[in-house]
Write an enzyme that holds these catalytic residues in place. Structure first.
Site, PDB file in Angstrom:
ATOM      1  N   GLY A  60       0.815  -1.211   0.000  1.00  0.00           N
ATOM      2  CA  GLY A  60       0.000   0.000   0.000  1.00  0.00           C
ATOM      3  C   GLY A  60       0.849   1.260   0.000  1.00  0.00           C
ATOM      4  O   GLY A  60       0.585   2.212  -0.755  1.00  0.00           O
ATOM      5  N   LEU A  91       4.818  -8.932 -12.876  1.00  0.00           N
ATOM      6  CA  LEU A  91       5.049  -9.656 -14.135  1.00  0.00           C
ATOM      7  C   LEU A  91       3.747  -9.735 -14.941  1.00  0.00           C
ATOM      8  O   LEU A  91       2.674  -9.914 -14.367  1.00  0.00           O
ATOM      9  CB  LEU A  91       5.563 -11.078 -13.855  1.00  0.00           C
ATOM     10  CG  LEU A  91       6.889 -11.209 -13.110  1.00  0.00           C
ATOM     11  CD1 LEU A  91       7.187 -12.678 -12.821  1.00  0.00           C
ATOM     12  CD2 LEU A  91       8.028 -10.593 -13.912  1.00  0.00           C
ATOM     13  N   ASP A 100      -0.529 -20.588  -0.698  1.00  0.00           N
ATOM     14  CA  ASP A 100      -0.332 -19.379  -1.510  1.00  0.00           C
ATOM     15  C   ASP A 100      -0.201 -19.755  -2.997  1.00  0.00           C
ATOM     16  O   ASP A 100      -0.809 -19.116  -3.865  1.00  0.00           O
ATOM     17  CB  ASP A 100       0.923 -18.639  -1.028  1.00  0.00           C
ATOM     18  CG  ASP A 100       1.303 -17.486  -1.941  1.00  0.00           C
ATOM     19  OD1 ASP A 100       0.589 -16.475  -1.926  1.00  0.00           O
ATOM     20  OD2 ASP A 100       2.311 -17.612  -2.670  1.00  0.00           O
ATOM     21  N   LYS A 115      -2.808 -19.075  -6.387  1.00  0.00           N
ATOM     22  CA  LYS A 115      -2.396 -18.547  -7.694  1.00  0.00           C
ATOM     23  C   LYS A 115      -2.790 -19.516  -8.820  1.00  0.00           C
ATOM     24  O   LYS A 115      -3.251 -19.107  -9.879  1.00  0.00           O
ATOM     25  CB  LYS A 115      -0.890 -18.281  -7.699  1.00  0.00           C
ATOM     26  CG  LYS A 115      -0.513 -17.113  -6.781  1.00  0.00           C
ATOM     27  CD  LYS A 115       0.981 -17.029  -6.540  1.00  0.00           C
ATOM     28  CE  LYS A 115       1.314 -15.851  -5.631  1.00  0.00           C
ATOM     29  NZ  LYS A 115       2.697 -15.924  -5.105  1.00  0.00           N
TER      30      LYS A 115
END
Lengths: 370, 370
Positions: free
Chosen positions: A16, A157, A228, A232
């Site tokens: 942030g 990316l 995690d 994805k």
């Protein structure tokens, strides 16, 4: 005519803060073509609110000021009302990892507010939420706000934009494979390097180095459980056209030894980990015997609908084996590209490159609205 | 509301035919959100023109039909008038490699017509043309049409979109390096492979194999002179913020032996090439002696403004050395990404993937217009 855009930001942690700084530079540089006002900066306990929609002072931005000078944050329904009442096009930037906030995306989008976010939760949880988000959005020609989430996979990316371009232009994705976690990349590039493997390291030592350098979550189990990466893979599989019920609906290999899953503290976990070094050593040595190294990868085989996350062996000459540092690598195999993959590689974590992914989404939203 | 878009296509060679086929599929699939009518298909000598703007039948599309049933092609001023008179948003797709057509882009864009093209000429010739094109365009907030040219570098690979995202979000590009020609990639991956180099091949043999397989231009000198790579480097350097006068304003190494530059036919060139095999063998062997291989690369060093194209030596473990087939590889070094490059790799030539790059540009233009 200069476009007039109001932006609300929730979450001022590492990403942030980097985002606010990058956004401020963007606003300065592009003042002649677009007028962007940040009218809300919120964190969990407090928020800065510009009740008259004049731009909040952004620089120098000190996140702690939100607590010092802020008031109570708005509820999401009140934030929606506040943004709608501005009369401008509005963008909400969600820099949190909150599922509660993600659950409100359909309402936010239905109100015509656009969303840019690195928060994986909305796109990698139950399939209903994914469907509700895109049904409410304007992405597919509907009336709602646009939602962009490039930084949910591979940070800055160009992973999601590439998969969307492939699908939108009618290519068929057959397989996606890669290393999707900077932490997992670092751990195995160090533990099982292609070169210099003469004196093998203990896996627990490598985890300790990574933890001490801040490359892992405060509790390394949050990386080692594979969730995690599973989140994805869920996003990529859905964009490839597969129906994925949830990030736990396909095989995900956890690297946490069973008995250490339930120990109370990260310290207890780290203290117990060396006991299991021989297990990981055995797996690595077996791969060495075949002229290979182990890597923690995710893969999607589209025709067979097989999604999985875990350890795989790769020959030394394979691009995945040759990865360095904490780089991510993503290989897309498609009908048009044939046997040779389209490969994207580079840093897939870090506040600056993640914020860059979010800002490029904001820029794309602005290009689409008038 | 369904958007109404008219499209004119010039050029129906390999890329043009693939583009028409992909566009037709896109039109079918997205009929509920966007109405796209192809109203003009032209080649050098003839054109199909839908004078009432009803969609031309596209499938099955036989390029030769343009000659059989077509009329004289419109001049560019007349084509601009024809498209403007439609009353719709219009996109011109230039699938040629014509500098004459590229010279008219500023007029086309000033008229509010959008352009998507794989034609490198407009973006890699004299700097004035580049400046005129973007000044006339709407890309930077102006009133003209949008111009997108992703497929001018790396075909369908997301090269230009990535460099634009990096620059737009405020990153600083320090260096760009890569193999930008599928033909050059194939020649050196075959001539100087990392593995299997025991019995070195003659360079002329490799060129012959490539020519026979259709991997080179009809006259291989059009690849070996390095100008195609120089044009791509010109585009990337300009997007990185450098002022480049022309594609011949920086050092470009030609692989054509001096005495063969002026021989009349490709056959004479091929017949003469074996005479010079020892020269190329010497260069390759010198690299081998240092544990390296030679590759034909382009590089841009932004701080020193140094752009060059030619042979360079790379260690076996370098990603550029490990390239296979006719893949391109492009490495971006930036301030945010630090020492580890952002790398994009994959097929950088071929009708299908080039057409895909053009179609994804058309889709991006459509997303930006209402």
């Amino acid at each position: 005519m200069v476009k007039d855009i109001k932006v609300a930001i929730i979450g001022v942690g590492g990403v942030g803060k980097a985002f606010v700084s990058q956004l401020y530079n963007y606003i300065e540089k592009n003042a002649s073509t677009v007028s962007i006002s940040v009218v809300y900066i919120g964190r969990s306990s407090s928020a800065l609110i510009s009740t008259d929609y004049s731009p909040l002072r952004l620089t120098p931005f000190v996140a702690e000021e939100v607590d010092k000078t802020g008031t109570d944050p708005l509820s999401i329904p009140d934030l929606i009302k506040f943004l709608k009442a501005s009369g401008s096009e509005t963008i909400l930037v969600d820099n949190t990892s909150s599922i509660e906030l993600a659950n409100t995306y359909p309402d936010i989008l239905s109100a015509g507010i656009h969303i840019a976010t690195p928060n994986k939760k909305g796109f990698s949880s139950e399939e209903k939420l994914w469907n509700d988000i895109f049904a409410a959005s304007g992405n597919n020609g509907g009336k709602g706000g646009y939602v962009f989430h490039e930084a949910t996979v591979g940070a800055g990316l160009p992973v999601l934009s590439t998969i969307r371009d492939l699908v939108d232009t009618g290519d068929e994705i057959t397989k996606v494979e890669g290393v999707f976690s900077g932490t997992m990349s670092f751990l195995f590039n160090e533990f099982a390097p292609v070169v210099g493997s003469e004196s093998p390291k203990a896996f627990s030592d490598v985890v300790k180095v990574a933890k001490d350098a801040g490359y892992t979550e405060p509790d390394p189990r949050d990386d080692l459980n594979g969730l995690d990466v599973a989140r994805k893979l869920t996003i990529l599989a859905r964009l490839s056209g597969l129906s994925i019920a949830s990030p736990t609906s396909f095989p995900v290999e956890s690297l946490i030894p069973k008995p250490l899953e339930s120990v109370a503290t990260p310290k207890e976990f780290m203290d117990g980990l060396p006991t299991y070094d021989s297990d990981m050593g055995l797996i690595s040595n077996e791969a060495r015997g075949e002229g290979k190294v182990i890597r923690f990868v995710g893969s999607i085989d589209v025709p067979s609908k097989a999604v999985k996350v875990g350890l795989e062996k790769f020959e030394y000459s394979h691009p995945i084996a040759g990865l360095k540092g904490s780089d991510n690598i993503i290989a897309f195999y498609t009908k048009r590209y044939g046997d040779r993959a389209l490969i994207i590689q580079g840093a897939g974590a870090g506040a600056e490159v993640t914020a860059m992914g979010v800002l490029s989404d904001v820029i794309k939203i602005i290009a689409r609205i008038k």
